[in-house]
Design a protein around this motif. Structure first.
Motif, PDB file in Angstrom:
ATOM      1  N   ALA A  16      25.857  31.753  37.123  1.00 22.27           N
ATOM      2  CA  ALA A  16      27.384  33.306  37.611  1.00 22.27           C
ATOM      3  C   ALA A  16      25.932  34.524  37.683  1.00 22.27           C
ATOM      4  O   ALA A  16      26.594  35.048  38.129  1.00 22.27           O
ATOM      5  CB  ALA A  16      27.682  33.047  36.150  1.00 22.27           C
ATOM      6  N   VAL A  19      24.625  34.855  40.769  1.00 15.31           N
ATOM      7  CA  VAL A  19      25.843  35.146  42.096  1.00 15.31           C
ATOM      8  C   VAL A  19      26.288  36.835  42.342  1.00 15.31           C
ATOM      9  O   VAL A  19      26.582  36.913  41.660  1.00 15.31           O
ATOM     10  CB  VAL A  19      26.580  33.921  41.931  1.00 15.31           C
ATOM     11  N   LYS A  20      25.902  37.267  43.797  1.00 13.95           N
ATOM     12  CA  LYS A  20      26.643  38.363  43.884  1.00 13.95           C
ATOM     13  C   LYS A  20      27.933  38.085  45.242  1.00 13.95           C
ATOM     14  O   LYS A  20      27.692  37.912  45.922  1.00 13.95           O
ATOM     15  CB  LYS A  20      25.571  39.374  44.537  1.00 13.95           C
ATOM     16  N   LEU A  21      29.040  38.343  44.499  1.00 12.37           N
ATOM     17  CA  LEU A  21      30.538  38.219  44.731  1.00 12.37           C
ATOM     18  C   LEU A  21      31.086  39.447  45.444  1.00 12.37           C
ATOM     19  O   LEU A  21      30.830  40.089  44.833  1.00 12.37           O
ATOM     20  CB  LEU A  21      31.190  37.243  44.071  1.00 12.37           C
ATOM     21  N   PRO A  22      31.615  40.027  46.461  1.00 10.23           N
ATOM     22  CA  PRO A  22      32.009  40.934  46.948  1.00 10.23           C
ATOM     23  C   PRO A  22      33.959  40.823  45.645  1.00 10.23           C
ATOM     24  O   PRO A  22      34.101  40.142  45.212  1.00 10.23           O
ATOM     25  CB  PRO A  22      32.645  40.747  48.017  1.00 10.23           C
ATOM     26  N   LEU A  23      34.253  42.169  45.813  1.00 10.10           N
ATOM     27  CA  LEU A  23      35.182  42.012  44.784  1.00 10.10           C
ATOM     28  C   LEU A  23      36.787  41.722  45.706  1.00 10.10           C
ATOM     29  O   LEU A  23      36.476  42.064  46.528  1.00 10.10           O
ATOM     30  CB  LEU A  23      35.906  43.841  44.017  1.00 10.10           C
ATOM     31  N   VAL A  25      37.026  38.589  45.191  1.00  9.64           N
ATOM     32  CA  VAL A  25      37.227  37.272  45.666  1.00  9.64           C
ATOM     33  C   VAL A  25      37.691  36.008  45.310  1.00  9.64           C
ATOM     34  O   VAL A  25      37.464  36.575  43.640  1.00  9.64           O
ATOM     35  CB  VAL A  25      35.571  36.447  46.622  1.00  9.64           C
ATOM     36  N   LYS A  26      38.601  35.468  45.285  1.00  7.79           N
ATOM     37  CA  LYS A  26      38.905  34.321  44.533  1.00  7.79           C
ATOM     38  C   LYS A  26      38.326  33.154  44.895  1.00  7.79           C
ATOM     39  O   LYS A  26      37.611  32.549  45.369  1.00  7.79           O
ATOM     40  CB  LYS A  26      40.107  33.439  45.332  1.00  7.79           C
ATOM     41  N   LEU A  27      38.290  32.220  43.569  1.00  6.29           N
ATOM     42  CA  LEU A  27      36.981  31.412  43.494  1.00  6.29           C
ATOM     43  C   LEU A  27      37.853  30.411  43.318  1.00  6.29           C
ATOM     44  O   LEU A  27      38.603  30.288  42.428  1.00  6.29           O
ATOM     45  CB  LEU A  27      36.019  30.919  42.488  1.00  6.29           C
TER      46      LEU A  27
END
Length: 148
Positions: A16, A19-23, A25-27
Motif C-alpha cells: 500500500a 502505490v500512488k493513487l490520486p485523491l 479514487v474508490k477501490l
C-alpha cells in the motif's frame, strides 16, 4: 495479534505504501482466502486446446526442421522465428536457454503436473537446480554439441 505473526498485514502495508493513487479514487476490497491444498490444484486453464500435441510442438518443428505450422501467417512466422531462437534440442529433448546460459527442459502439461505433485509430496526437492557447468558436462558426455 503478536507482531511476529502479523507478516501478512506487514506485506499488505508495504504494498500500500508503494502505490500512488490520486485523491478521490474508490477501490474495491480484495478477498483473501486460506486454502488447505497446494495452489497448483486450484489453477484453472482458460484456453486449454487438446489437439494431442504438446505446447512446444511448433517450436520443436521449427528448431528441428525449420518448418512453420500450415496455418501460420507472416506475423506468426516472425514471432515463431524470434521465439525459437531461445531453444535447442539436445538428446531428443527440447531445452530453453536462459539469460545466464542455463538450459531448462521443456515438459508437457501432464508432466509438469506430475513434477509439481512430487515436489509438494516431498518426493522431489523444490530447490534442486543444476549449475550451468554440470548441465554442459552432462550434455557433452551424451555426445551433443554445446551451443553458447
Amino acid at each position: 495479534m503478536p507482531r511476529l505473526k502479523n507478516q501478512f498485514a506487514d506485506a499488505l502495508a508495504t504494498l500500500a505504501s508503494m502505490v500512488k493513487l490520486p485523491l478521490g479514487v474508490k477501490l474495491c476490497p480484495i478477498l483473501i482466502e486460506q486454502r488447505d491444498c497446494p495452489a497448483y490444484q486450484y489453477v484453472t486453464v482458460i484456453d486449454d486446446i487438446d489437439d494431442g500435441l504438446s505446447w512446444y510442438h511448433d517450436i520443436w518443428n521449427f528448431v528441428e526442421r525449420g518448418e512453420y505450422p500450415a496455418e501460420a501467417s507472416k506475423k506468426d512466422q516472425l514471432a515463431l522465428r524470434r521465439l525459437a531462437a531461445q531453444y535447442n534440442i539436445y538428446g531428443g529433448k527440447l531445452y530453453r536457454r536462459s539469460h545466464c546460459g542455463m538450459h531448462k527442459l521443456c515438459v508437457s502439461g501432464a508432466e509438469a503436473s506430475r513434477i509439481m505433485e512430487e515436489i509438494h509430496e516431498g518426493k522431489l526437492p523444490a530447490g534442486v537446480i543444476l549449475r550451468c557447468d554440470e548441465i554442459c558436462d552432462e550434455i557433452e558426455t551424451s555426445g551433443c554439441p554445446v551451443m553458447n
